[in-house]
Design a protein around this motif. Structure first.
Motif, PDB file in Angstrom:
ATOM      1  N   ASN A 247       0.829  -1.208   0.000  1.00 20.16           N
ATOM      2  CA  ASN A 247       0.000   0.000   0.000  1.00 20.16           C
ATOM      3  C   ASN A 247       0.866   1.262   0.000  1.00 20.16           C
ATOM      4  OD1 ASN A 247      -2.396  -1.444   0.003  1.00 20.16           O
ATOM      5  ND2 ASN A 247      -2.584  -1.438   2.238  1.00 20.16           N
ATOM      6  N   LEU A 248       1.945   1.242   0.775  1.00 24.54           N
ATOM      7  CA  LEU A 248       2.846   2.394   0.792  1.00 24.54           C
ATOM      8  C   LEU A 248       3.608   2.510  -0.526  1.00 24.54           C
ATOM      9  CD1 LEU A 248       4.375   2.342   4.402  1.00 24.54           C
ATOM     10  CD2 LEU A 248       2.375   3.598   3.575  1.00 24.54           C
TER      11      LEU A 248
ATOM     12  N   ARG B  66       2.559   1.860  -3.439  1.00 17.77           N
ATOM     13  CA  ARG B  66       1.712   2.472  -4.461  1.00 17.77           C
ATOM     14  C   ARG B  66       1.758   3.996  -4.412  1.00 17.77           C
ATOM     15  NH1 ARG B  66      -1.639  -2.316  -3.928  1.00 17.77           N
ATOM     16  NH2 ARG B  66      -2.678  -1.528  -2.069  1.00 17.77           N
ATOM     17  N   HIS B  67       2.121   4.525  -3.237  1.00 25.19           N
ATOM     18  CA  HIS B  67       2.240   5.972  -3.084  1.00 25.19           C
ATOM     19  C   HIS B  67       3.698   6.437  -3.116  1.00 25.19           C
ATOM     20  CE1 HIS B  67      -2.020   6.798  -2.071  1.00 25.19           C
ATOM     21  NE2 HIS B  67      -1.997   5.586  -1.567  1.00 25.19           N
TER      22      HIS B  67
ATOM     23  N   ARG C 125      11.143  10.057   1.081  1.00 26.03           N
ATOM     24  CA  ARG C 125       9.901  10.820   1.032  1.00 26.03           C
ATOM     25  C   ARG C 125       9.115  10.702   2.335  1.00 26.03           C
ATOM     26  NH1 ARG C 125       6.346   9.718  -4.092  1.00 26.03           N
ATOM     27  NH2 ARG C 125       5.262  11.460  -3.085  1.00 26.03           N
TER      28      ARG C 125
ATOM     29  N   ILE D  35       5.870  10.377   4.723  1.00 29.55           N
ATOM     30  CA  ILE D  35       4.613   9.637   4.597  1.00 29.55           C
ATOM     31  C   ILE D  35       3.470  10.523   5.089  1.00 29.55           C
ATOM     32  CG2 ILE D  35       3.337   7.556   5.230  1.00 29.55           C
ATOM     33  CD1 ILE D  35       5.955   6.222   5.904  1.00 29.55           C
TER      34      ILE D  35
ATOM     35  N   VAL E  33      -2.199   8.902   4.061  1.00 28.13           N
ATOM     36  CA  VAL E  33      -1.723   7.704   3.357  1.00 28.13           C
ATOM     37  C   VAL E  33      -1.428   6.600   4.364  1.00 28.13           C
ATOM     38  CG1 VAL E  33       0.162   6.753   1.953  1.00 28.13           C
ATOM     39  CG2 VAL E  33      -0.826   8.980   1.389  1.00 28.13           C
TER      40      VAL E  33
ATOM     41  N   SER F  60      -3.384   2.958   4.732  1.00 26.67           N
ATOM     42  CA  SER F  60      -2.582   1.778   4.393  1.00 26.67           C
ATOM     43  C   SER F  60      -2.791   0.625   5.357  1.00 26.67           C
ATOM     44  CB  SER F  60      -1.100   2.157   4.365  1.00 26.67           C
ATOM     45  OG  SER F  60      -0.626   2.447   5.684  1.00 26.67           O
TER      46      SER F  60
END
Length: 221
Positions: free
Chosen positions: A98-99, A101-102, A131, A133, A137, A141
């Motif tokens: 899930n992370l 994907r971002h 980056r 978080i 997000v 997740s």
């Protein structure tokens, strides 16, 4: 009718300490330049009754060294992990996807623990990456419970306490507590992504960055 007792290993891992003698029992590692004893060598097996705590403590010590120079270091807590090791493992893999994907998955080391008061399973994650978080997000997740993110200092402190927990206190309550910890974590003290240790595997990192007090040594009995 009395209810059946809860199994000692609800996660079904069946982790246990070995009863056979460590192949390095009685051995010492010494500095060949001075003859002084450097440390007690381990067989690197987390199931060895003699070496388990030392091997596990070394993982946390190496992790702490690996993240010392990271600019974006975070300490993340994920609550209400699913019961059962397979379920937990799949949940952690899905969380990382899930992370990803971002674009904020970074590299992480994670440990499953059970709250002493509530008994609730939760994950602690030491994560680093270029980056930030976003909280929205992070929250999205993890569908099981709440999330929390803390500073680099909390991450470093957690790794430091991990070393002390294994070495100084024997994981709090001796072999029983050690077995419970290994069972809830699938037979390992901790888990980490492929490049968590400065882009290399744990053992390669250990050889490239020996811990303080480890010298050019030979092992003798």
């Amino acid at each position: 009718m009395a209810s059946a007792p809860e199994p000692a290993d609800p996660d079904g891992v069946g982790w246990s300490l070995r009863d056979d003698e460590c192949p390095l029992a009685g051995a010492v590692a010494f500095d060949r330049t001075t003859g002084e004893v450097a440390w007690r060598p381990t067989c690197k097996n987390a199931r060895c009754r003699r070496c388990s705590r030392q091997v596990s403590a070394q993982t946390f010590a190496l992790a702490r060294r690996a993240v010392e120079q990271e600019n974006r270091l975070r300490f993340i807590t994920l609550t209400r992990c699913p019961e059962g090791w397979d379920e937990t493992r799949h949940a952690m893999k899905a969380w990382r996807r899930n992370l990803q994907r971002h674009g904020v998955a970074g590299e992480g080391l994670w440990v499953i623990e059970r709250g002493s008061d509530t008994g609730m399973k939760h994950a602690h994650v030491v994560q680093h990456g270029p980056r930030k978080i976003p909280m929205e997000v992070l929250d999205a997740s993890w569908p099981y419970g709440s999330t929390q993110i803390e500073s680099a200092r909390a991450a470093v402190d957690y790794l430091g306490k991990g070393v002390l927990r294994y070495v100084a206190k024997g994981l709090d309550q001796g072999e029983g507590s050690l077995t419970e910890h290994m069972d809830i974590n699938g037979g390992r003290a901790a888990h980490w992504s492929t490049k968590f240790f400065d882009g290399m595997g744990r053992n390669a990192y250990r050889q490239a960055h020996p811990l303080p007090g480890i010298y050019f040594v030979e092992t003798a009995r």
